[in-house]
Write a protein that holds these residues in place. Structure first.
Motif, PDB file in Angstrom:
ATOM      1  N   GLU A 610       0.636  -1.260   0.095  1.00 51.19           N
ATOM      2  CA  GLU A 610      -0.028   0.002   0.040  1.00 51.19           C
ATOM      3  C   GLU A 610       0.798   1.306  -0.087  1.00 51.19           C
ATOM      4  O   GLU A 610       0.545   2.455  -0.554  1.00 51.19           O
ATOM      5  N   ILE A 611       2.084   1.185   0.640  1.00 49.07           N
ATOM      6  CA  ILE A 611       2.942   2.365   0.642  1.00 49.07           C
ATOM      7  C   ILE A 611       3.326   2.832  -0.778  1.00 49.07           C
ATOM      8  O   ILE A 611       3.624   3.916  -1.139  1.00 49.07           O
ATOM      9  N   VAL A 612       3.689   1.637  -1.564  1.00 47.33           N
ATOM     10  CA  VAL A 612       4.027   2.061  -2.779  1.00 47.33           C
ATOM     11  C   VAL A 612       3.021   2.652  -3.706  1.00 47.33           C
ATOM     12  O   VAL A 612       3.361   3.906  -4.428  1.00 47.33           O
ATOM     13  N   GLY A 613       1.848   2.352  -3.660  1.00 50.50           N
ATOM     14  CA  GLY A 613       0.800   3.008  -4.236  1.00 50.50           C
ATOM     15  C   GLY A 613       0.685   4.400  -3.627  1.00 50.50           C
ATOM     16  O   GLY A 613       0.361   5.380  -4.325  1.00 50.50           O
ATOM     17  N   GLN A 614       0.658   4.449  -2.477  1.00 45.32           N
ATOM     18  CA  GLN A 614       0.511   5.936  -1.988  1.00 45.32           C
ATOM     19  C   GLN A 614       1.899   6.776  -2.226  1.00 45.32           C
ATOM     20  O   GLN A 614       1.654   8.224  -2.591  1.00 45.32           O
ATOM     21  N   VAL A 615       2.990   6.524  -2.222  1.00 44.75           N
ATOM     22  CA  VAL A 615       4.131   7.206  -2.838  1.00 44.75           C
ATOM     23  C   VAL A 615       3.789   7.376  -4.336  1.00 44.75           C
ATOM     24  O   VAL A 615       4.272   8.789  -4.728  1.00 44.75           O
ATOM     25  N   LEU A 616       3.208   6.817  -5.102  1.00 38.91           N
ATOM     26  CA  LEU A 616       2.957   7.179  -6.525  1.00 38.91           C
ATOM     27  C   LEU A 616       1.799   8.469  -6.483  1.00 38.91           C
ATOM     28  O   LEU A 616       1.917   9.237  -7.353  1.00 38.91           O
ATOM     29  N   ARG A 617       0.733   8.120  -5.671  1.00 35.86           N
ATOM     30  CA  ARG A 617      -0.282   9.251  -5.681  1.00 35.86           C
ATOM     31  C   ARG A 617       0.367  10.622  -5.168  1.00 35.86           C
ATOM     32  O   ARG A 617      -0.016  11.458  -5.523  1.00 35.86           O
ATOM     33  N   ASP A 618       1.551  10.370  -4.047  1.00 37.65           N
ATOM     34  CA  ASP A 618       1.956  11.735  -3.644  1.00 37.65           C
ATOM     35  C   ASP A 618       3.379  12.272  -4.493  1.00 37.65           C
ATOM     36  O   ASP A 618       4.273  12.890  -3.775  1.00 37.65           O
TER      37      ASP A 618
END
Length: 642
Positions: A610-618
């Protein structure tokens, strides 16, 4: 799963020594004990009649001079035994080296009764002289009897079957104890019906199955299914392995096969289960090697026995193997092994049920979800899942807990897939940055590619032969793979190397395992699956199927020309080159997310998908200059660290 490999020599455990059996000790204790008993009895006989006080020669002469000696008995060796005036018996020894000629007159002067004898008697002398010969003759006779017993009884035991016989009341395994595999249960349930009521088949004119062979990868529960059949049918279960028939003496294996089926007929209805039947059921007429005649005779006898017993005798032969391609065709024809039941690796639903069975009797925390664990273990067999639960329990014990948590199962999964985590294998700061960049490339591309499996976990903690790993979990069980999925798979595989090229400007040895896996995938796309536009819809799959549970290898003999091989090589290189360029382009586009994710990995060491997706969104949030990864040459960075 992708990662960085680190070679290391395996450690082989030393097998423990086997202690002697109690029967071997008793065979030697019997003659040794008899010898000790005989010597003891002989010592008692030779010492009979002696006793009392022992005097030195000086004391003996003093007693005579004092008139205290009443009678003496002297033998030809100078041994003296006598009786004092008060009735006390004594013994002494006359020194033959001295002049004792005055002893006899002194005895006469004191009125001592003198008796002269020879040492021992005839019986004792005979026993002492004959004892060594008697012992030697007795020992030779005992050796001869042991040898005769070994020849007669041993050779007759050679030909006897080594089957483990489990009677009707012994099997307790039922179909309910085997989780999943409903199709396999339905296939072999008719064997249970036949053993319970064979007259039903006879009345309908149906021929019951004579043999059922179960085929599947190792650890899928083939032996467990055979025990479940025996438990459901409540009949004797004769279990034997294929290697138990193999001997260096020609004819022994065939004799054991005959004895096995004789035992089955005595206990009919019964089940004969032969595990690893490929040990004796291999194709005949192959390359001549040591023991080939014995193996073929054993197979011929097995074929004759399976084709010869009465159909209504109530004997069913079950066998298991993970090498069906090596079996002789005569063994698989109808009338011998009528049915071939495939026991595949369990799917996600079956893995969840298997985990529930192996988790019975254990205490799990509320956060444990067997469905999630089943999704995270594609390709695991039933034996692998049992080992996974056991490793999780061991991990909980190490933490002084009796309850197994979800973290214990995750750690056990990493232990099974990657190996034991080496706390002493600490990375240098520059190496940690390089591994973080490498794994960040894998994770970002797995998230960016449309057909790639989602990321579940990213870690840079060394474990086993890997320095880091990116774990992907499929959303559903896949059976077919499209060209788009395979192209995305190549892109993700080369993502670690592409990240190193984007950040450091050069690659490293950490991508060796990724390159090997990607090359194998691309080769199969071109050579086996016909997914190359240049080569066309042509497939050159292996002529001989691989053994179940093994990875596909190189073709033993190429069924195509050198020109075709050159075309295959060019297409493989093209696919890999295109995948690498695509990976580099995506990572350059999302360079900010790559740097941010690498920093997070360096600080936290392990993160969720989930952190990987959050990094892409931010991604639009830029990193401060002091938080960015050093973009100098990878070789220079690692060189400074050393």
């Amino acid at each position: 799963m992708t990662g960085k490999a680190k070679p290391g020599p395996p450690n082989e455990p030393t097998p423990p020594s086997t202690p002697p059996s109690p029967a071997a000790w008793w065979r030697w204790l019997l003659p040794i004990g008899s010898l000790i008993l005989l010597v003891w009895v002989l010592a008692i006989i030779t010492t009979t009649g002696s006793g009392g006080t022992t005097y030195s020669y000086t004391d003996f002469v003093g007693k005579v001079a004092a008139g205290q000696v009443q009678a003496v008995t002297i033998d030809d060796q100078g041994a003296v035994s006598g009786r004092l005036s008060n009735g006390t018996r004594f013994t002494s020894q006359i020194p033959t080296a001295l002049n004792v000629s005055q002893l006899e007159p002194q005895l006469r002067d004191h009125h001592v009764e003198i008796t002269a004898t020879k040492q021992g008697n005839a019986l004792i002398s005979f026993l002492v002289g004959f004892l060594p010969f008697a012992l030697i003759i007795g020992f030779l006779m005992w050796i001869g009897r042991q040898g005769q017993r070994s020849i007669t009884g041993g050779l007759s035991g050679f030909g006897r079957s080594r089957a483990k016989i489990i009677e009707a009341e012994r099997p307790t395994t039922r179909f309910g104890d085997v989780a999943g595999y409903e199709g396999v249960k339905q296939e072999i349930s008719e064997v249970v019906d036949f053993l319970r009521a064979p007259e039903r088949y006879a009345a309908a004119g149906a021929k019951p199955p004579r043999g059922v062979i179960m085929v599947g990868p190792p650890g899928t529960g083939k032996t467990l299914f055979a025990r479940a059949v025996a438990g459901e049918a409540a009949v004797p279960f004769l279990s034997v392995t294929g290697s138990a028939f193999v001997e260096m003496y020609v004819g022994v294996g065939a004799s054991r096969v005959r004895d096995l089926f004789d035992e089955a007929r005595k206990r009919a209805p019964s089940i004969v289960f032969i595990d690893e039947i490929d040990a004796i059921g291999g194709r005949r007429g192959g390359p001549v090697s040591g023991g080939s005649d014995e193996r073929e005779q054993t197979l011929n006898q097995l074929l004759a026995e399976m084709d010869g017993f009465d159909q209504v005798s109530g004997i069913v032969v079950m066998a298991a193997t993970n090498r069906p391609d090596t079996l002789d065709p005569a063994l698989l024809r109808p009338g011998r092994f009528d049915r071939q039941v495939t026991v595949p690796l369990p799917n996600q639903t079956e893995r969840s049920a298997i985990l529930t069975v192996h988790g019975a009797g254990k205490h799990f925390a509320p956060d444990v979800d067997f469905g999630k664990i089943a999704r995270a273990t594609p390709g695991f067999s039933g034996a692998d899942l049992a080992n996974l639960v056991n490793e999780a329990a061991i991990n909980a014990v190490r933490a002084n807990r009796a309850t197994i948590a979800a973290a214990d199962l995750d750690t056990a999964r990493d232990r099974v897939l990657l190996g034991r985590r080496e706390t002493s294998n600490a990375l240098l700061p520059e190496e940690r940055q390089a591994v973080a960049v490498h794994e960040s490339g894998h994770a970002l591309l797995a998230t960016l590619c449309e057909h790639a499996d989602p990321v579940a976990k990213v870690t840079i903690l060394p474990a086993g032969l890997t320095l880091g790993a990116t774990e992907q979990l499929p959303e559903a069980e896949r059976h077919l793979y499209s060209k788009s999925y395979l192209i995305d798979l190549l892109t993700v595989r080369l993502g670690g190397r592409a990240a190193e090229l984007v950040v450091f400007g050069e690659g490293s040895t950490g991508a060796a395992n990724d390159l090997a896996g990607a090359t194998q995938i691309a080769t199969r796309m071109v050579r086996d699956f016909g997914l190359s536009s240049v080569l066309g819809p042509v497939g050159y799959a292996a002529a001989n199927p691989q053994h179940l549970g093994e990875e596909g290898g190189e073709l033993p003999r190429k069924p195509y020309s050198e020109q075709t091989q050159r075309t295959i090589d060019e297409e493989v290189a093209r696919l890999l080159g295109q995948a690498e360029q695509r990976a580099i382009s995506l990572l350059r586009t999302h360079r900010g997310a790559l740097d941010r994710l690498a920093v997070i990995l360096t600080e936290q060491e392990s993160i969720d998908g989930e952190i990987v997706g959050q990094v892409l969104r931010d991604e639009r949030l830029a990193l401060p200059p002091d938080k960015r990864i050093n973009t100098s040459s990878l070789g220079q960075a690692l060189g400074k660290g050393r």
